[in-house]
Design an enzyme around this catalytic site. Structure first.
Site, PDB file in Angstrom:
ATOM      1  N   GLU A  92      -7.885  -4.679  -0.969  1.00  0.00           N
ATOM      2  CA  GLU A  92      -8.250  -5.257  -2.190  1.00  0.00           C
ATOM      3  C   GLU A  92      -8.559  -6.708  -1.896  1.00  0.00           C
ATOM      4  OE1 GLU A  92      -9.724  -3.425  -4.430  1.00  0.00           O
ATOM      5  OE2 GLU A  92      -8.134  -1.664  -4.538  1.00  0.00           O
ATOM      6  N   HIS A 147       0.812  -1.128   0.042  1.00  0.00           N
ATOM      7  CA  HIS A 147       0.013  -0.179   0.076  1.00  0.00           C
ATOM      8  C   HIS A 147       0.782   1.367   0.028  1.00  0.00           C
ATOM      9  CE1 HIS A 147      -3.261   2.745   1.111  1.00  0.00           C
ATOM     10  NE2 HIS A 147      -4.070   1.746   0.693  1.00  0.00           N
TER      11      HIS A 147
END
Ligand code: COA
Length: 359
Positions: free
Chosen positions: A299, A246
């Site tokens: 996700e 991330h």
């Protein structure tokens, strides 16, 4: 001059009071409230109220009766087109000419209607008529009514999965779609124009489509039964493992934690494979990059949770848009109240002055 940042990375473009991802602590707060305290305690529509009005009792309204003009069954494009059309249907006023209260009302109406549009478009894609109003009215929450409109029934486990997903992904600061919403709002355009522009930005695979890329990995691991080999294979070819790493968090993504827990609670049939792949991926990524934190991102378990609610991968960008109506609304309002017309600079790097005959 060396101030060009491709993609504006790291450039602070706005100051916001809406959401705070706590990078090191791995938590996400909406107006100061940890999302852990919201999920399972308040439905999405109340979290919409928290984000937009700073008030959990001020909910997103119910959708108004409205027949979309011409749905195609492609949810992101239906959503973008129909949202833009609402500006005309409802004669929405320009943001620089209406009051904050009027803008808030417009955003509430639009948010609720946008969920309706996605539910109706999903029904169309399935080849069935959306359920009639009397069936939808039996639903108590926005997630339940969404499923009723789409499928005519709402399995409580699916309601819980979608409500949790919507809350976890309702807002995350200035990404591409939120920035788009604010840029359009900064011109004084109406709320329908700002919201539909945000949907367009979200329809690209680099922003809203990643969950769809996680499921094929799970299918592959289920087939081979060898998560370690699968991970090694990708990394040896310099590929990326979808759902890990991330830009913001240097700790576990708090949304991933909640989504994973909920996927377990609703009995996702993919849980065993997902956990095996997660374990193998984290171990291998850590081995290769011991000094760089690469954790599971939003996700990965979004894909697992939406799949547990029988949401097909092609609908995931539109499901993400349903979540983000809260964040976009809050940012459009904040832009109206505190912002300034966006007009970034460019640096010309083309040819110098030359004669027409040189062309
Ligand atoms: N799989 C494999 N390697 C990864 C990785 C992943 N998911 N995430 C980061 N890395 C590696 C990169 O290969 C890079 O290695 P290198 O320095 O040897 O080239 C290093 O970690 C840093 O990568 P970088 O892209 O600069 O880090 P970042 O923290 O800015 O990356 C992402 C953030 C999201 C772009 C990245 O982690 C990624 O591509 N993840 C997979 C796609 C995904 O899940 N997207 C949804 C995000 S919510």
């Amino acid at each position: 001059m060396n101030d060009f940042k491709p993609g504006l990375e790291g450039v602070v473009a706005v100051e916001t009071e809406i959401a705070e991802p706590d990078r090191e602590g791995g938590s996400l707060r909406y107006r100061g409230i940890d999302i852990e305290e919201l999920v399972g305690h308040y439905p999405y529509e109340a979290v919409w109220g928290l984000l937009v009005d700073n008030d959990l009792n001020s909910k997103m309204p119910d959708p108004e009766p409205y027949e979309p003009a011409a749905l195609t069954g492609n949810a992101p494009s239906d959503l973008q087109a129909e949202t833009a059309r609402l500006s005309g249907e409802w004669k929405l006023g320009k943001l620089n000419e209406i009051s904050d209260e009027q803008a808030r009302e417009d955003l509430g109406r639009l948010s609720a209607e946008m969920m309706e549009i996605v539910a109706r478009s999903a029904a169309k894609a399935d080849g069935r008529e959306p359920a009639p109003d009397d069936v939808v009215a039996q639903g108590e929450t926005a997630a339940e009514r969404f499923l009723l409109r789409w499928r005519g029934e709402a399995d409580p486990r699916h309601v819980k999965a979608i409500d949790t997903y919507w809350i976890c992904t309702a807002e995350h600061g200035l990404n591409a779609s939120t920035f788009t919403a604010r840029v359009v709002a900064s011109t004084g355009a109406d709320c329908g124009a700002a919201m539909s522009a945000a949907v367009g930005a979200l329809s690209g695979p680099l922003h809203g489509g990643a969950p769809a890329r996680v499921l094929p990995m799970l299918d592959e691991v289920a087939k081979t039964g060898d998560p370690e080999g699968y991970v090694r294979n990708i990394l040896e070819q310099h590929g990326r493992i979808m759902g890990f790493g991330h830009r913001v968090y240097r700790a576990e993504d708090p949304r991933s934690r909640i989504l994973k827990r909920t996927a377990q609670e609703v009995g996702s049939p993919r849980m065993e494979v997902a956990e095996a792949l997660e374990e193998a991926a984290l171990a291998e990524l850590h081995k290769r990059k011991p000094d760089y934190v690469i954790a599971t991102n939003v996700e990965f378990y979004s894909a697992v949770l939406l799949d547990a609610a029988d949401v097909p991968p092609e609908l995931t960008p539109a499901m993400f848009a349903c979540s983000r109506v809260a964040g976009w609304s809050a940012h459009i309002l904040e832009q109206k109240q505190t912002g300034r017309l966006f007009r970034p600079a460019d640096r010309y790097v083309g040819p110098g002055p030359r004669s027409l005959s040189a062309v």
